[in-house]
Scaffold this active site. Structure first.
Site, short mmCIF file in Angstrom:
data_model
loop_
_atom_site.label_atom_id
_atom_site.label_comp_id
_atom_site.label_asym_id
_atom_site.label_seq_id
_atom_site.Cartn_x
_atom_site.Cartn_y
_atom_site.Cartn_z
N ASN A 140 -3.06 6.69 -0.83
CA ASN A 140 -2.49 6.89 0.50
C ASN A 140 -1.64 8.15 0.58
O ASN A 140 -1.51 8.76 1.63
CB ASN A 140 -1.69 5.66 0.94
CG ASN A 140 -2.63 4.55 1.40
OD1 ASN A 140 -3.81 4.80 1.66
ND2 ASN A 140 -2.13 3.33 1.47
N HIS A 151 -2.34 -2.92 -5.45
CA HIS A 151 -2.78 -2.46 -4.13
C HIS A 151 -4.28 -2.68 -3.98
O HIS A 151 -5.09 -1.94 -4.53
CB HIS A 151 -2.41 -0.97 -3.95
CG HIS A 151 -2.88 -0.38 -2.68
ND1 HIS A 151 -3.08 0.97 -2.52
CD2 HIS A 151 -3.22 -0.95 -1.49
CE1 HIS A 151 -3.51 1.21 -1.29
NE2 HIS A 151 -3.61 0.06 -0.65
N SER A 170 0.82 -1.21 0.00
CA SER A 170 0.00 0.00 0.00
C SER A 170 0.85 1.26 0.00
O SER A 170 0.36 2.35 -0.20
CB SER A 170 -0.92 0.00 1.21
OG SER A 170 -0.17 -0.13 2.39
N GLU A 188 -5.44 -0.35 -7.15
CA GLU A 188 -4.46 0.63 -7.58
C GLU A 188 -3.27 -0.20 -8.09
O GLU A 188 -2.58 -0.84 -7.28
CB GLU A 188 -4.06 1.47 -6.36
CG GLU A 188 -3.71 2.89 -6.65
CD GLU A 188 -3.32 3.65 -5.38
OE1 GLU A 188 -3.24 4.87 -5.45
OE2 GLU A 188 -3.06 3.03 -4.32
#
Ligand SMILES: CCCCCCC[C@H](O)CC(=O)SCCNC(=O)CCNC(=O)[C@H](O)C(C)(C)COP(=O)([O-])OP(=O)([O-])OC[C@H]1O[C@@H](n2cnc3c(N)ncnc32)[C@H](O)[C@@H]1OP(=O)([O-])[O-]
Length: 724
Positions: free
Chosen positions: A484, A434, A413, A446
């Site tokens: 993120n 991800h 991540s 992702e």
């Protein structure tokens, strides 16, 4: 357009607008003219309406709402009324989907038959409008108000069997639906039509109209507070019960017109197309989804059977692909298998899956402790702890045992995909995937392209992502990628606000009122304060900083004194029953503002000599959301995200951003980039030490243009080369 042909004394009208026969102007005109021609032709006794290719029409052409062509004569209401008024029987022969305007066309017909796997529905609420070509007026006349309220306010599809039971379909047919439609039409060609014109029928459960509509209204307001379309749907359905069709359709049209021009409808329709754009990738050098052929994937493996790994295994199994699950020891392997079995048992219990299907799906799973068993798989997805050393170790092992052309992917991540790839001799066949938790449920993937990842690897991973039911977004490699990375300034600001005068519930309330379902501090409690504490420590280490020293970490946005104080007191979040909030018991979902936390915050401020002030909700809103949006622009200017639509899809599908605003980038375009830039510059001047307030260069450039630049053209102003 619509093709007109005659088969004996039957006129067959094929809507012909691939791929989904959306009812754009030429299709409507074709259907209208076709009915007129059939009506005039004395040799025609009955008419069949169907769709060319894979489906019956799936609705109005959504792109025509913005261009205004949807209102052009004949509009969809006029087409449906024309069909219904026809003096010869008209049969809708449905295969694939009959959605929205497509279902309205079929309700205008005198009879409806469908193939065994056909689906019908009114998904208009999902794009911010209502079934505005008579759908809210005709459906309740056929099946009653109660099921109509359910179908129209939920937007859900209804299968053939259920449609037959409800009375939407008159018959389910096997084999070719057009041939069967012709047979059916011939069988009813001499039947009188007066009882078959839906607009003349009465709503069967009219006596309960008030009670049903009141309770439906309360339900839509509770479930989708602030959304205009579901409320308008209930209003329009109530009208159907109270007024004749000719008056009801006028009210439905007026409601439709209001919705069509609303910001919510525009944002939801933007999101609809952005979601479909996401898998259409392109990388520097020009290779793209259109030019590169993916390799076939016949089998996969997942390394790590924890919460994420087990969820990923389920996505693969659900797609009908065999999957090997590898774990480090028998205890962990058993735990993973138990979790997967338990989730399938739950699906069976809830009636989402038959026991037989669950068994069949589970038979595709092969658990093992031996990496050697992966020698023949096409794709491996690693899902071990977020630890670079461990991941490199796993990738080194995989590189040794897997066949040469196998793809090795990491469910990381945040970590650097190039560093992970460097542990192998095949960096061209390494990529990040991800997943979002729970992996078997969340639609977003992702996908991260490393510096050496080949276009064919991208093509194969994208195709696999779609196959396992995900919406894949290709992004470049940087810390936190897109999602993120944008999350970081948002949570940082949420925590910094605590030090200046806000309490956790005040911050979360503003964000939840905006429409994100859980505020950032409640998310902190959900994730675990120990988890975020460890991430801060790891990131600080990676940057060569001492995470305990404020002067070290503050410039990097890694200073979270309130979180640290709570962590040190053993308040680790929901799991311990206390974190930024208190909970009735460990694991409970109900967050209760805690005076103890307020004392901890006040105490911290006194020690630091901070004068707490009242922070207005607008400041909370801007500092959390605008800092996140600014970071989104930076991912675009650096070429980490390819398009603003991609950033939006990541936040809509991965982080609960409210869909009716279209996503952070679309929302920015609605705020106005000049105004947004001004506010970001204001906070940059106020907090010069916080890097995330440095305004994005791309945002600055766009905000300085004489006229607002349409979002689809923002990419032309991003000066940096793509890092995809
Ligand atoms: C005065 C009168 C005023 C007007 C009144 C109108 C009233 C009416 O009730 C309003 C409606 O019908 S509202 C409509 C209600 N209906 C809906 O909301 C249905 C929306 N559609 C769906 O839910 C899905 O497409 C299906 C489930 C049908 C197929 O799923 P699948 O097999 O995974 O396929 P896929 O990948 O999803 O789509 C393939 C391609 O088709 C494209 N496209 C699709 N629908 C389109 C549309 N309506 N339009 C345009 N384009 C549409 C899609 O973008 C994609 O294009 P690309 O360039 O190739 O990327």
């Amino acid at each position: 357009m619509a093709d007109y042909r005659k088969q004996g004394d039957v006129a067959v009208l094929h809507a012909n607008n691939p791929p989904v026969n959306a009812l754009s102007y030429h299709v409507r005109q074709g259907l209208y003219d076709g009915i007129e021609a059939a009506e005039k032709d004395p040799s025609v006794k009955c008419i069949v309406i169907c769709g060319k290719g894979k489906t019956f029409p799936v609705g109005a052409d959504i792109r025509e709402f913005a261009s205004g062509s949807a209102k052009k004569f004949p509009n969809l209401i006029e087409v449906c009324d024309k069909i219904e008024a026809c003096t010869k029987p008209v049969v809708a022969a449905i295969h694939g989907f009959a959605l929205g305007g497509g279902l309205e066309i079929s309700l205008g017909c005198h009879y409806r038959i469908g193939g065994t796997s056909c689906k019908v529905g009114f998904p208009e609420v999902n794009i911010g409008v209502l079934p505005g070509a008579g759908g809210t007026q005709r459906l309740p006349r056929v099946i009653g108000l109660k099921p109509s309220l359910d179908i129209i306010t939920s937007g859900c599809h209804v299968g053939a069997k259920e449609a037959l039971k409800l009375g939407i379909l008159d018959k389910i047919v096997q084999g070719d639906v057009v041939t069967e439609g012709i047979k059916f039409a011939k069988s009813v060609q001499n039947q009188p039509l007066h009882g078959r014109r839906v607009s003349t029928m009465a709503v069967p459960d009219v006596s309960q109209a008030n009670a049903l509509c009141n309770s439906a209204m309360a339900e839509v307001k509770r479930k989708s507070s602030g959304l205009l379309a579901p409320v308008a749907c209930v209003k329009s359905l109530r009208v159907a019960a109270q007024t004749p069709y000719k008056d009801g359709i006028k009210i439905e049209s007026a409601l439709m017109l209001q919705l069509m021009t609303s910001g919510q409808a525009k944002a939801l329709q933007y999101a609809f197309f952005a979601e479909r754009l996401a898998s259409k990738w392109q990388v520097p050098g020009g290779a793209s989804h259109a030019t590169v052929t993916p390799r076939p994937v016949k089998s996969c493996a997942v390394v790590g059977g924890g919460y994420m790994g087990s969820g990923i295994v389920m996505c693969i199994l659900n797609a009908g692909l065999p999957c090997i699950l590898v774990e480090a020891n028998q205890k962990f392997l058993d735990r993973g298998i138990k979790m997967i079995q338990g989730l399938y048992a739950g699906s069976v219990k809830l009636g989402k899956m038959s026991e037989q299907d669950a068994k069949k799906t589970l038979s595709l799973l092969k658990p093992t402790l031996r990496y050697e068993d992966l020698k023949d798989v096409d794709v491996v997805i690693e899902a071990v702890f977020e630890d670079m050393k461990l991941k490199q170790e796993v990738f080194g092992k995989l590189d040794k045992v897997c066949k040469k052309d196998a793809l090795l992917c990491s469910n990381t991540s945040t970590l650097n995909i190039d560093k992970i790839a460097s542990a192998t001799r095949r960096p061209d066949r390494v990529m990040g995937m991800h997943f979002f938790a729970p992996a078997y449920y969340m639609k977003l993937l992702e996908n991260i392209r490393g510096a050496e990842t080949s276009p064919q690897t991208v093509a194969t991973v994208t195709q696999l992502s779609v196959k396992i039911g995900k919406v894949p977004v290709l992004v470049g490699n940087c810390h936190g990628f897109v999602g993120n990375r944008m999350m970081a300034p948002y949570t940082t600001e949420a925590q910094r606000l605590l030090e200046e005068g806000a309490y956790p519930h005040q911050v979360d309330q503003v964000i939840e009122e905006f429409g994100i379902p859980i505020g950032p501090l409640k998310v902190g409690d959900l994730t675990g304060l120990d988890v975020s504490w460890k991430i801060t420590r790891e990131v600080s280490r990676m940057l060569g900083l001492d995470h305990t020293k404020r002067e070290d970490v503050e410039p990097f946005g890694l200073y979270f004194p309130v979180r640290n104080a709570l962590y040190e007191k053993g308040r680790l979040g929901r799991k311990t029953g206390a974190g930024f909030y208190k909970y009735e018991k460990a694991g409970s979902k109900v967050a209760i503002p805690d005076p103890l936390v307020m004392d901890i915050i006040d105490h911290h401020c006194r020690e630091e000599g901070i004068d707490r002030r009242r922070i207005p909700p607008q400041e909370i809103y801007e500092r959390c959301l605008y800092s996140l949006i600014n970071e989104g622009f930076k991912t675009l200017e650096e070429g980490i995200a390819a398009r603003p639509e991609d950033v939006d899809i990541i936040w809509l599908l991965g982080y609960g951003w409210p869909r009716y605003t279209g996503g952070p980038m679309h929302f920015a375009s609605q705020i106005g980039l000049r105004r947004l830039y001004g506010r970001i510059e204001y906070y940059h001047n106020k907090y010069p030490d916080r890097d995330h307030w440095t305004p994005s260069r791309l945002l600055k450039t766009l905000s300085q243009q004489e006229h607002p630049v349409p979002l689809a053209q923002w990419g032309q102003f991003a000066s940096t080369t793509s890092r995809l």
